[in-house]
Design a protein around this motif. Structure first.
Motif, mmCIF file in Angstrom:
data_model
loop_
_atom_site.group_PDB
_atom_site.id
_atom_site.type_symbol
_atom_site.label_atom_id
_atom_site.label_comp_id
_atom_site.label_asym_id
_atom_site.label_seq_id
_atom_site.Cartn_x
_atom_site.Cartn_y
_atom_site.Cartn_z
ATOM 1 N N UNK A 202 39.576 50.175 46.426
ATOM 2 C CA UNK A 202 39.097 48.883 46.947
ATOM 3 C C UNK A 202 37.861 49.032 47.827
ATOM 4 N N UNK A 203 37.025 47.999 47.764
ATOM 5 C CA UNK A 203 35.865 48.011 48.651
ATOM 6 C C UNK A 203 36.031 47.024 49.812
ATOM 7 N N UNK A 204 37.119 46.242 49.807
ATOM 8 C CA UNK A 204 37.431 45.404 50.977
ATOM 9 C C UNK A 204 38.912 45.602 51.304
ATOM 10 N N UNK B 154 43.825 30.880 42.395
ATOM 11 C CA UNK B 154 42.523 31.377 41.930
ATOM 12 C C UNK B 154 41.373 31.034 42.879
ATOM 13 N N UNK B 155 40.443 31.973 42.960
ATOM 14 C CA UNK B 155 39.205 31.765 43.715
ATOM 15 C C UNK B 155 38.048 31.721 42.721
ATOM 16 N N UNK B 156 36.950 31.062 43.127
ATOM 17 C CA UNK B 156 35.733 31.093 42.314
ATOM 18 C C UNK B 156 34.982 32.379 42.644
ATOM 19 N N UNK C 262 40.297 36.686 42.199
ATOM 20 C CA UNK C 262 38.926 36.270 41.890
ATOM 21 C C UNK C 262 38.721 36.397 40.364
ATOM 22 N N UNK C 263 37.650 35.754 39.848
ATOM 23 C CA UNK C 263 37.397 35.887 38.404
ATOM 24 C C UNK C 263 37.183 37.346 37.979
ATOM 25 N N UNK C 264 36.680 38.207 38.891
ATOM 26 C CA UNK C 264 36.480 39.621 38.516
ATOM 27 C C UNK C 264 37.764 40.442 38.666
ATOM 28 N N UNK C 265 38.890 39.753 38.799
ATOM 29 C CA UNK C 265 40.231 40.365 38.870
ATOM 30 C C UNK C 265 40.581 40.958 40.237
ATOM 31 N N UNK C 266 39.624 40.906 41.179
ATOM 32 C CA UNK C 266 39.932 41.460 42.498
ATOM 33 C C UNK C 266 40.826 40.494 43.278
ATOM 34 N N UNK C 267 41.710 41.084 44.101
ATOM 35 C CA UNK C 267 42.598 40.278 44.938
ATOM 36 C C UNK C 267 41.811 39.789 46.157
#
Ligand code: ASP
Length: 437
Positions: free
Chosen positions: A103-105, A137-139, A173-178
């Protein structure tokens, strides 16, 4: 049907989780359960979410989060063993260790407390586990996608006859990140689920009897608020009352779904109801009193300021440039003040702001005070009732508290006073005494 959200203290110990089980199974309408991560088991303990943030920091520092993850795993192993359910915690924690390393965050790490808590609770209740990552979901810009989420919650959760457990606090997120909401965000998840399944009521189970009129750390044993409106809740929680996440009303307000704050440890009590419209209920003059310390007050003085068109706009444009939101803007003929909260937490330099305001409007004098408390006195009952403000000011006068600022909201839902931080507790007690003493 009822949506029930259980907070961290309800999920912390074998005793509390057993209590949760009894509450859920005692009412067959309690079919949609949202849970927080286990909180503190005793004073001085650490919440699992805080341990997970520490695990992320450990990963960044040492290249492995093993030490902190072991501590968290031990808590879940002990809980599940004593609750008599089995789960492959080794496999879960291996996956989590890999996820944190990639993870980066800190969001993924922080979210795992709710994830694991929901996995455990689903087993304890014999309900289905549904991962929030699949329905919340987030944008791609990081904002919450309410429409898509509502659709997915409806499709995936509505009409589930056997009961489901959903982790609070996060989505995908759309990029699959939580991605997580802000702290305390499981309340928001509960409200989202309540809207999606069109619940009759959103029960928010916590460790207090409901919403108190004011902070019990300041006033001994304050009265309980039995009924309050969505607007009053927004005002009180924005101003510091911490029972419920301030955003929790947004998902439920269009459908008017009541929120009922309940105590897991005293389930026989009715708690507090938060409703769209409280007009049919007895309304005290004041519903609640809440406040926040440590606001910054910037006062700008300039002779003949009132004739200088655009003066306020120029000052506010500086604040905007620093990404800060303004709480209040009291003005006089030759003075203007800007009250801002949380400057320090945003990492903004006050000296730079002052320098920029000087450059922008060339004032005669700028004064900065960093110790202003704002106290909001909130209640629909105040509208059109003469004497409310007089009562507040008289109470503060008698308590020897100097008022630095006064602001009344245009809907007469609140009166806000600014006092020195050192007077905050005395002022709160005095106002409480004036209306409820
Ligand atoms: N566990 C998260 C927190 O401590 C979210 C929540 O409990 O609502 O903030």
């Amino acid at each position: 049907m009822k949506v029930c959200k259980f907070g961290g203290t309800s999920m912390a110990t074998v005793k509390s989780v057993t209590q949760v089980k009894d509450i859920v199974l005692s009412d067959k309408e309690r079919k949609y359960i949202v849970v927080s991560a286990p909180g503190k088991r005793f004073s001085g303990d650490t919440k699992v979410t805080d341990l997970l943030y520490a695990a992320y920091a450990e990963q960044k520092e040492k290249g492995s989060a093993a030490e902190t993850l072991k501590e968290i795993k031990d808590r879940f192993v002990a809980l599940s063993t004593e609750l008599g359910v089995s789960h492959d915690w080794d496999a879960e924690f291996e996956k989590i260790a890999e996820g944190i390393a990639a993870s980066s965050t800190a969001d993924y790490a922080a979210s795992r407390g709710e994830y694991l808590s929901a996995v455990l609770t689903a087993k304890v209740l014999g309900f289905e586990f549904i991962d929030s990552a699949d329905i919340i979901k987030f944008r791609s810009d990081g904002t919450f996608d309410a429409l898509l989420t509502n659709d997915l919650v409806k499709k995936r959760c509505m009409g589930n006859p056997d009961g489901i457990v959903i982790p609070g606090f996060y989505g995908r997120m759309p990029d699959k990140k939580i991605k997580t909401f802000t702290r305390g965000g499981s309340d928001f998840t509960g409200a989202i689920v309540a809207r999606g399944v069109k619940a009759d009521v959103y029960e928010n189970w916590t460790d207090v009897d409901g919403f108190m009129v004011t902070d019990p750390r300041i006033v001994d044993d304050p009265r309980l608020i039995e009924v309050l409106s969505y607007e009053e809740l927004r005002e009180l929680s924005y101003m510091g009352a911490s029972v419920l996440h301030p955003d929790s009303v947004f998902p439920v307000q269009s459908d008017g779904i009541p929120i009922n704050i309940r105590n897991t440890f005293a389930p026989e009590k009715k708690g507090t109801y938060i409703l769209k419209d409280t007009a049919g209920y007895p309304r005290p003059l004041v519903t609640g009193i809440a406040g926040r310390k440590g606001n910054t007050n910037i006062t700008i003085k300039k002779a003949m300021m009132n004739g200088e068109i655009g003066f306020c706009r120029k000052v506010l444009s500086v604040i905007e440039r620093y990404g800060l939101s303004v709480e209040h803007v009291p003005t006089g003929i030759d003075t203007m003040s800007v009250v801002i909260s949380d400057i320090d937490s945003k990492g903004v330099s006050k000296a730079k702001i002052i320098e920029d305001i000087r450059g922008m409007v060339n004032p005669d004098h700028i004064d900065v005070s960093e110790s202003m408390s704002l106290i909001a006195v909130v209640g629909h009952g105040m509208a059109n009732t003469p004497g409310t403000a007089a009562k507040i000011f008289n109470a503060l006068y008698l308590a020897g508290v100097n008022i630095r600022m006064i602001d009344q909201g245009s809907s007469e839902l609140n009166i806000i006073v600014g006092v020195e931080d050192k007077d905050y507790d005395a002022a709160t007690r005095a106002i409480y005494g004036a209306f409820f003493g």
